[in-house]
Design an enzyme around this catalytic site. Structure first.
Site, mmCIF file in Angstrom:
data_model
loop_
_atom_site.group_PDB
_atom_site.id
_atom_site.type_symbol
_atom_site.label_atom_id
_atom_site.label_comp_id
_atom_site.label_asym_id
_atom_site.label_seq_id
_atom_site.Cartn_x
_atom_site.Cartn_y
_atom_site.Cartn_z
ATOM 1 N N TYR A 16 -3.029 1.608 25.292
ATOM 2 C CA TYR A 16 -1.586 1.377 25.430
ATOM 3 C C TYR A 16 -0.811 2.474 24.709
ATOM 4 O O TYR A 16 0.119 3.073 25.273
ATOM 5 C CB TYR A 16 -1.226 0.003 24.854
ATOM 6 C CG TYR A 16 0.260 -0.224 24.727
ATOM 7 C CD1 TYR A 16 1.057 -0.387 25.856
ATOM 8 C CD2 TYR A 16 0.872 -0.281 23.479
ATOM 9 C CE1 TYR A 16 2.422 -0.602 25.739
ATOM 10 C CE2 TYR A 16 2.237 -0.496 23.349
ATOM 11 C CZ TYR A 16 3.002 -0.652 24.484
ATOM 12 O OH TYR A 16 4.356 -0.846 24.377
ATOM 13 N N SER A 27 6.867 3.447 22.195
ATOM 14 C CA SER A 27 6.401 2.396 21.304
ATOM 15 C C SER A 27 6.031 2.961 19.950
ATOM 16 O O SER A 27 5.571 4.105 19.843
ATOM 17 C CB SER A 27 5.177 1.705 21.923
ATOM 18 O OG SER A 27 4.536 0.860 20.990
#
Length: 332
Positions: free
Chosen positions: A154, A129
């Site tokens: 995350y 990501s």
């Protein structure tokens, strides 16, 4: 080729499965269909794949974070390559429910590495990501940049996935490619993403929450462009040249940014949604949320050079396409 896709009921996973099967590949897709967002939406994505490509598509409902169950469900099913897209997504939700991220993104990623190792797959591409860039303030973000300051759990789990992958590539010479996605949007997108939330509220005549006081920029990347990049990566495993470098052997592991290579103002995206919806938004300007970054912007030089990746969809085209799909899907 038979390709295993995790998160196949997800946004990118379902689009990727469609593209691969359209060109003649067979897809084995796994997903645990969790309720982080609408399970109905996930099942609708699967239904379109089954109806259009039933003979090429096998769906296995499984949680890849449960290794014994994963092995049992995949027993007797052969595949040559893996695209591991499944994960617990969402920056903000990771602050509320951290254990879900450790289980899905750390334990689950390790399980997929073990599966790939023991099955002797030719290549596993996996989703990282742009969140890993965290507090970096030099734009555009380059894969060579240090990413030691994640702003959310995350992001930390995605960086950890890259580190685990480097270890497996080094120890077992397992070809692996990490993909740092930048703000993916388009038809069949996720209901927790800003574009969906804004479209839903504007069409309903409700106010929208605009975080960062509207002074945020994102490298919005249309899903068809993302899928083109993932397919190119899947088709071209990193080579294990066996050469030595300082600190050890060069492993068959690489990491790419996949973005649109354009950083757009959040307010520009909102104006395009307004135009497509035919009405103005009532904006509530909000402060930055914990874990968010103010700007993202992808340097895609590496994947352009190696694989010829070239995104072609500007937000002027992509945003109306999403709003059009949203209207059709919801009958608005």
């Amino acid at each position: 080729m038979v390709i295993l896709i995790t998160g196949v009921a997800g946004f990118i996973g379902s689009h990727l499965a469609r593209r691969l099967m359209s060109r003649g590949d067979t897809v084995v897709g796994i997903d645990n269909l969790n309720d982080y967002y609408s399970v109905t939406l996930k099942r609708d994505r699967l239904a379109t794949l089954t109806s259009d490509f039933g003979y090429r598509f096998t769906f296995v409902e499984a949680d890849f974070a449960d290794y014994p169950a994963l092995l049992e469900k995949l027993g007797g099913i052969d595949f040559q390559r893996i695209v591991h897209l499944g994960a617990q997504a969402g920056v903000r939700y990771s602050i509320e429910n951290p254990h879900a991220y450790v289980q899905a993104n750390l334990v689950g990623h390790l399980n997929m590495l073990e599966l790939a190792r023991h099955r002797g797959v030719e290549h596993m591409a996996y989703a990282s990501s742009s969140s890993v860039y965290g507090g970096n303030d030099t734009l555009p973000f380059r894969v060579e940049d240090r990413v030691d300051h994640p702003l959310s759990l995350y992001a930390a789990t995605k960086k950890a996935d890259e580190l685990m992958s480097e270890t497996y590539a080094h120890l077992y010479r397992l070809p692996l490619t990490g993909l740092r996605f930048f703000t993916v949007y388009g038809p069949w997108g996720r209901p927790d993403m800003a574009m969906w939330l804004f479209t839903k509220a504007i069409l309903a005549g409700e106010p929208i929450n605009v975080f960062g006081e509207g002074n945020m920029r994102r490298d919005f990347t249309y899903v068809d462009d993302i899928v083109s990049g993932v397919v190119a990566v899947t088709d071209n495993p990193p080579q294990d040249d066996g050469l030595e470098k300082a600190g050890g052997s060069r492993s068959p592991h690489r990491v790419y940014n996949i973005g649109n290579h354009r950083s757009e103002e959040l307010n520009r995206m909102i104006s395009l949604i307004e135009d497509a919806c035919g009405r103005k938004a009532e904006k509530r300007l909000m402060p930055m949320q914990p874990g968010d970054v103010r700007d993202t912007y992808a340097d895609i030089t590496a994947i352009q050079r190696d694989l010829g990746f070239a995104p072609t969809t500007p937000i002027d085209v992509g945003v109306p396409a999403f709003v059009g799909w949203y209207r059709d899907y919801h009958g608005v």
